[in-house]
Write an enzyme that holds these catalytic residues in place. Structure first.
Site, PDB file in Angstrom:
ATOM      1  N   MET A 254      -1.942  11.738  81.479  1.00 23.56           N
ATOM      2  CA  MET A 254      -1.454  10.843  82.335  1.00 23.56           C
ATOM      3  C   MET A 254      -0.812  11.014  83.266  1.00 23.56           C
ATOM      4  SD  MET A 254       0.636   9.307  79.482  1.00 23.56           S
ATOM      5  CE  MET A 254       0.046   8.206  78.213  1.00 23.56           C
ATOM      6  N   SER A 255      -0.837  10.015  84.633  1.00 29.06           N
ATOM      7  CA  SER A 255      -0.734  10.907  85.759  1.00 29.06           C
ATOM      8  C   SER A 255      -0.663   9.058  86.702  1.00 29.06           C
ATOM      9  CB  SER A 255      -1.906  11.635  86.625  1.00 29.06           C
ATOM     10  OG  SER A 255      -1.760  11.149  88.487  1.00 29.06           O
ATOM     11  N   SER A 256       0.756   9.262  87.726  1.00 28.32           N
ATOM     12  CA  SER A 256       0.948   8.149  88.403  1.00 28.32           C
ATOM     13  C   SER A 256      -0.504   7.200  88.815  1.00 28.32           C
ATOM     14  CB  SER A 256       1.855   8.018  89.222  1.00 28.32           C
ATOM     15  OG  SER A 256       3.066   8.428  88.356  1.00 28.32           O
TER      16      SER A 256
ATOM     17  N   ALA B  68       6.360   5.363  90.060  1.00 27.40           N
ATOM     18  CA  ALA B  68       5.345   4.443  89.252  1.00 27.40           C
ATOM     19  C   ALA B  68       4.649   5.238  88.008  1.00 27.40           C
ATOM     20  CB  ALA B  68       3.980   5.047  89.875  1.00 27.40           C
TER      21      ALA B  68
ATOM     22  N   GLY C 111       4.195   9.854  80.299  1.00 29.52           N
ATOM     23  CA  GLY C 111       4.629  11.164  80.070  1.00 29.52           C
ATOM     24  C   GLY C 111       6.355  11.104  80.730  1.00 29.52           C
ATOM     25  N   HIS C 112       6.199  10.612  81.334  1.00 30.34           N
ATOM     26  CA  HIS C 112       7.463  10.401  82.403  1.00 30.34           C
ATOM     27  C   HIS C 112       8.321  10.057  81.060  1.00 30.34           C
ATOM     28  CE1 HIS C 112       5.443   8.888  86.053  1.00 30.34           C
ATOM     29  NE2 HIS C 112       6.279  10.705  86.976  1.00 30.34           N
TER      30      HIS C 112
ATOM     31  N   GLY D 173       7.052  18.091  83.607  1.00 31.22           N
ATOM     32  CA  GLY D 173       6.178  18.070  82.842  1.00 31.22           C
ATOM     33  C   GLY D 173       5.003  18.797  82.912  1.00 31.22           C
TER      34      GLY D 173
ATOM     35  N   HIS E 282       5.246   6.425  83.987  1.00 34.08           N
ATOM     36  CA  HIS E 282       3.864   6.301  82.502  1.00 34.08           C
ATOM     37  C   HIS E 282       4.871   7.156  81.632  1.00 34.08           C
ATOM     38  CE1 HIS E 282       2.556  10.310  84.050  1.00 34.08           C
ATOM     39  NE2 HIS E 282       1.950   9.762  84.663  1.00 34.08           N
TER      40      HIS E 282
END
Length: 282
Positions: free
Chosen positions: A184-186, A32, A36-37, A147, A34
């Site tokens: 940002m987070s899944s 999932a 951030g990843h 992160g 975003h």
């Protein structure tokens, strides 16, 4: 971009990298993906000769089975994003590959897992420790990228590397935020429009608390003010709002500029639990 499903498929490639003296970067994820990843991926591409991303929703770190069942998954889209980013390989194991049988070993990280996430999610860090240990053994990275948003997890993994003498360096990348500040987070994918607006209370509370601390206000008064704010806001429920020393993750009663500290928050927005943190000093 190679998509690999078993450690056996990977080992030949790893040996080639070793023989050619190329550095390997690992970005562990639960999918999932975003931005951030993708920031973690960019850092790995910048620092390492070869980058592999793992995608595995790890069942052992979910203390709530319903949360595991509802965790967002978008493998096809994730693979497209990673190929566009220039990733060399993706490791997508099955649960059976990672856990051929039910784990019988339990990892205990001492006082580090007795507070905050450890207290509210019993067994969570045992699951994190297990899966990261397995990934480090299977992939054998030179550098692993994590992160800063999962700050306590980062502390746990630092201890894991230290205790087990894993020959891997850890690179911690700053939290990536939306334009309005939301980390940002899944899990953000599960937020409805009204919940998305409510979720900003986490970032706003962290920002306001940091400003007040740096102006000399007492931590107790700041914390009580935030707790009151959450109590008055319908649709959110605060788990904790705490000032911590970053390395040992000890709770602090007051702010000392000489101590590396961060404010950590966890709260439910509807039924979705979000976490965030903000460093106060370097």
């Amino acid at each position: 971009m190679l998509v690999i499903h078993t450690p056996a498929q990977w080992q030949t490639i790893r040996l080639q990298l070793i023989h050619s003296h190329k550095t390997l970067g690992l970005v562990p994820t639960m999918g999932a993906l975003h931005q951030g990843h993708l920031d973690l991926v960019s850092r790995s591409l910048e620092k390492c000769d070869y980058t592999i991303v793992s995608i595995f929703v790890n069942p052992t770190q979910f203390n709530n089975p319903e949360d595991f069942d509802k965790y967002p998954q978008s493998l096809e889209q994730d693979l497209e994003l990673l190929e566009q980013a220039g990733v060399d390989a993706v490791f997508v194991p099955t649960v059976e590959t990672m856990y051929p049988k039910k784990p019988e070993i339990t990892l205990d990280f001492g006082s580090l897992e007795r507070v905050l996430e450890g207290a509210f999610r019993p067994g969570h860090f045992n699951g994190v420790g297990l899966v990261v240990s397995k990934l480090f053994h299977m992939i054998q990275p030179d550098i692993a990228f994590f992160g800063q948003k999962d700050l306590q997890q980062v502390a746990i993994i630092h201890r894991l590397v230290s205790e087990f003498c894993f020959p891997v360096k850890l690179d911690v990348v700053p939290t990536k935020r939306e334009a309005d500040g939301l980390a940002m987070s899944s899990r953000n994918r599960r937020l409805g429009d009204s919940q998305r607006k409510l979720a900003l209370i986490l970032f706003q509370s962290l920002s306001d608390a940091k400003k007040l601390l740096l102006k000399g206000h007492a931590w107790d008064a700041i914390k009580k003010s935030v707790e009151t704010l959450f109590e008055k806001e319908e649709g959110v429920k605060l788990d904790y709002f705490s000032l911590v020393e970053r390395e040992k993750f000890e709770l602090l009663d007051s702010y000392d500029p000489a101590v590396k500290s961060s404010i950590c928050v966890a709260a439910f927005v509807g039924e979705i639990r979000l976490i965030d943190n903000m460093p106060i000093n370097a």
